[in-house]
Motif scaffolding. Structure first.
Motif, short mmCIF file in Angstrom:
data_model
loop_
_atom_site.label_atom_id
_atom_site.label_comp_id
_atom_site.label_asym_id
_atom_site.label_seq_id
_atom_site.Cartn_x
_atom_site.Cartn_y
_atom_site.Cartn_z
N ILE A 1 -59.58 -50.21 2.59
CA ILE A 1 -58.33 -50.63 3.22
C ILE A 1 -57.87 -51.96 2.64
O ILE A 1 -58.69 -52.79 2.25
CB ILE A 1 -58.48 -50.74 4.75
CG1 ILE A 1 -59.58 -51.73 5.13
CG2 ILE A 1 -58.75 -49.37 5.37
CD1 ILE A 1 -59.59 -52.14 6.57
N VAL A 2 -56.56 -52.14 2.58
CA VAL A 2 -56.01 -53.40 2.10
C VAL A 2 -56.37 -54.51 3.08
O VAL A 2 -56.82 -55.58 2.70
CB VAL A 2 -54.48 -53.30 1.91
CG1 VAL A 2 -53.88 -54.65 1.56
CG2 VAL A 2 -54.16 -52.28 0.83
N ALA A 3 -56.17 -54.25 4.36
CA ALA A 3 -56.46 -55.21 5.41
C ALA A 3 -56.27 -54.52 6.75
O ALA A 3 -55.91 -53.35 6.82
CB ALA A 3 -55.52 -56.42 5.31
N GLU A 4 -56.48 -55.25 7.82
CA GLU A 4 -56.18 -54.78 9.17
C GLU A 4 -54.92 -55.51 9.63
O GLU A 4 -54.79 -56.71 9.44
CB GLU A 4 -57.33 -55.09 10.13
CG GLU A 4 -57.10 -54.58 11.54
CD GLU A 4 -58.31 -54.74 12.44
OE1 GLU A 4 -58.15 -54.54 13.66
OE2 GLU A 4 -59.41 -55.05 11.94
N PRO B 1 -45.40 -50.98 1.00
CA PRO B 1 -46.76 -50.63 0.56
C PRO B 1 -46.74 -49.87 -0.76
O PRO B 1 -45.75 -49.22 -1.10
CB PRO B 1 -47.25 -49.73 1.69
CG PRO B 1 -46.02 -49.14 2.28
CD PRO B 1 -44.96 -50.19 2.14
N GLN C 1 -52.10 -46.76 -0.83
CA GLN C 1 -52.77 -47.81 -0.08
C GLN C 1 -53.16 -47.32 1.31
O GLN C 1 -52.49 -46.48 1.91
CB GLN C 1 -51.87 -49.04 0.08
CG GLN C 1 -51.81 -49.90 -1.14
CD GLN C 1 -51.04 -51.19 -0.88
OE1 GLN C 1 -50.14 -51.26 -0.06
NE2 GLN C 1 -51.40 -52.23 -1.63
N TRP D 1 -54.48 -48.85 5.21
CA TRP D 1 -54.54 -50.01 6.09
C TRP D 1 -55.27 -49.61 7.36
O TRP D 1 -55.20 -48.46 7.78
CB TRP D 1 -53.14 -50.51 6.45
CG TRP D 1 -52.38 -51.03 5.27
CD1 TRP D 1 -51.81 -50.30 4.27
CD2 TRP D 1 -52.15 -52.39 4.97
NE1 TRP D 1 -51.22 -51.14 3.35
CE2 TRP D 1 -51.41 -52.43 3.76
CE3 TRP D 1 -52.46 -53.58 5.59
CZ2 TRP D 1 -51.00 -53.60 3.18
CZ3 TRP D 1 -52.04 -54.76 5.01
CH2 TRP D 1 -51.33 -54.76 3.81
N TRP E 1 -46.33 -42.38 6.20
CA TRP E 1 -47.63 -42.77 6.75
C TRP E 1 -48.35 -41.54 7.25
O TRP E 1 -47.80 -40.75 8.02
CB TRP E 1 -47.47 -43.77 7.90
CG TRP E 1 -47.00 -45.12 7.46
CD1 TRP E 1 -45.78 -45.69 7.69
CD2 TRP E 1 -47.74 -46.07 6.70
NE1 TRP E 1 -45.73 -46.93 7.12
CE2 TRP E 1 -46.92 -47.19 6.50
CE3 TRP E 1 -49.02 -46.09 6.16
CZ2 TRP E 1 -47.33 -48.31 5.79
CZ3 TRP E 1 -49.43 -47.20 5.45
CH2 TRP E 1 -48.59 -48.30 5.28
N ASP F 1 -63.13 -53.26 3.59
CA ASP F 1 -61.97 -54.11 3.85
C ASP F 1 -61.80 -55.06 2.67
O ASP F 1 -62.60 -55.99 2.49
CB ASP F 1 -62.18 -54.88 5.15
CG ASP F 1 -60.97 -55.68 5.59
OD1 ASP F 1 -60.14 -56.04 4.73
OD2 ASP F 1 -60.87 -55.95 6.79
#
Length: 152
Positions: A45-48, A56, A60, A62, A87, A100
């Motif tokens: 994941i790119v980030a939370e 995006p 990707q 998330w 999404w 992460d």
């Protein structure tokens, strides 16, 4: 002779869509399944975040935060995959892990997403043993390098 297996419309763990006899436009079902597999095979994941990113990149993933808004509003804790300008959401299952990229560590799901806590380097004390401190520091460095512990 055994009875034939009757499949539901989706797989039980990750909701991958199943094909049916004489189904029209099978490519949509197959492509959705492949898009989910692409994001879940080795998930990073790119980030939370609670807010979907404005632009995006294709492919990707998330981790949706606890208080999501916008397109993510109904999917707290899910993995959001950006595929074909849409999404796709995957609900996590216990034992699932993602890497992460922002935190540089592994997050594991067990009802909630969890990451290992940071371990403080040894310091002070009435008796100092430099060899023990060196070994502990090397162990911490190795665990951070393996993505088991977050970077300090």
């Amino acid at each position: 002779m055994t009875d034939p297996i009757s499949f539901t419309s989706a797989t039980p763990r990750f909701g991958l869509p199943n094909l049916f006899v004489a189904q029209a436009q099978k490519e949509f079902t197959v492509n959705e399944a492949l898009a989910r597999l692409d994001g879940l095979l080795h998930p990073a994941i790119v980030a939370e975040a609670d807010v979907p990113p404005a632009a995006p990149d294709e492919g990707q993933a998330w981790l949706v935060g606890a208080q999501p808004i916008g397109d993510w509003a109904d999917h707290p804790g899910a993995i959001a995959l950006w595929q074909a300008q849409n999404w796709l959401f995957v609900e996590p299952t216990p034992g699932m892990s993602v890497y992460d990229l922002a935190a540089a560590c592994v997050a594991r799901y067990d009802g909630i997403w969890q990451r290992a806590a940071t371990i403080a380097e040894p310091a002070g004390g009435p008796i100092e043993d430099i060899q023990a401190r060196t070994a502990i520091n090397q162990l911490i460095t190795a665990l951070v390098g393996a993505g088991i512990l977050p970077a300090v």
